[in-house]
Design an enzyme around this catalytic site. Structure first.
Site, short mmCIF file in Angstrom:
data_model
loop_
_atom_site.label_atom_id
_atom_site.label_comp_id
_atom_site.label_asym_id
_atom_site.label_seq_id
_atom_site.Cartn_x
_atom_site.Cartn_y
_atom_site.Cartn_z
N CYS A 79 0.74 -1.11 0.29
CA CYS A 79 0.15 0.17 0.29
C CYS A 79 0.89 1.89 -0.27
O CYS A 79 1.70 1.74 -0.74
CB CYS A 79 -1.16 -0.02 1.03
SG CYS A 79 -2.16 0.87 0.61
N HIS A 183 -3.66 -5.52 -0.40
CA HIS A 183 -3.54 -5.53 0.91
C HIS A 183 -3.45 -6.75 0.75
O HIS A 183 -4.28 -7.50 0.78
CB HIS A 183 -3.98 -5.07 1.86
CG HIS A 183 -3.70 -3.75 2.73
ND1 HIS A 183 -3.00 -3.02 3.67
CD2 HIS A 183 -4.44 -2.51 2.16
CE1 HIS A 183 -3.15 -1.64 3.50
NE2 HIS A 183 -3.87 -0.98 2.90
N GLU A 185 -2.42 -8.75 3.15
CA GLU A 185 -2.84 -9.44 4.08
C GLU A 185 -3.90 -9.50 4.74
O GLU A 185 -4.39 -9.72 5.79
CB GLU A 185 -1.66 -8.75 5.36
CG GLU A 185 -2.40 -6.95 5.69
CD GLU A 185 -1.68 -6.35 5.50
OE1 GLU A 185 -2.75 -4.96 4.74
OE2 GLU A 185 -1.58 -7.33 3.85
#
Length: 202
Positions: A79, A183, A185
């Site tokens: 990001c 992202h 994650e």
């Protein structure tokens, strides 16, 4: 051991939890010596371009990040951690980025008829030669949260693109340096596979 670089920008714990989930040894650190000795590094981040560069500078980490990127060891920006790898951003016009790659970060046009920031799931088209995308299905969906997008000067480093009113550069890859605007994650099984692929490069 992967160093998650802590420079005061958010989403660090979610990155750590994802790495923990896939069984990857990691440490959250702002210590230049620990970062330099790690086998791989992740530069996460949410927030503003200017604040990120100020914090990296205040923490004495600008040179550390540049040196790690030049070391040949796997490096992943996420990001805001992608955006600061480039030269500049319209968000903070007077702030110089890390310039590890050439390009600029621009704000999504307000006349697209779409909500800004771009938040949510979006498909990507990716370079099948890029090792962190190994084993993904066609046009996988990943999770974005951003108001600014990358416009890389060298299209040869672009490893994924996405479309949100306009087509934008969603990931980059140059030698050992990888970065995603989205992202991993927060991107479910697709994101975990990307992180496994990254860890597998070590």
């Amino acid at each position: 051991m992967i160093a998650i670089i802590d420079y005061g920008a958010g989403n660090i714990l979610s990155v750590q939890k994802a790495l923990d989930h896939i069984g990857c040894e990691n440490v959250v650190t702002s210590d230049a010596a620990v970062i330099s000795s790690a086998d791989g590094a992740v530069l996460p981040g949410v927030g503003s371009f200017g604040d990120a560069m100020d914090n990296l500078g205040a923490g004495g980490l600008v040179g550390t990040v540049k040196d790690f990127a030049a070391s040949g060891k796997p490096f992943l920006g996420i990001c805001l951690g992608l955006q600061v790898l480039f030269d500049s951003s319209e968000e903070s016009p007077d702030v110089q980025g890390l310039s590890l790659m050439t390009g600029s970060v621009r704000r999504f046009p307000s006349d697209m008829g779409l909500k800004i920031p771009h938040i949510g799931w979006n498909s990507i088209e990716y370079d099948r030669d890029c090792p962190i995308f190994k084993g993904l299905s066609d046009n996988p969906y990943v999770y974005f949260v951003h108001s600014y997008y990358l416009e890389a000067a060298d299209k040869g480093v672009v490893s994924a693109v996405a479309d949100y009113g306009i087509k934008f550069h969603a990931a980059v890859w140059k030698d050992n340096v990888f970065a995603t605007q989205f992202h991993p994650e927060k991107s479910g099984n697709v994101g975990l596979q990307i992180l496994r692929n990254f860890v597998g490069l070590i």
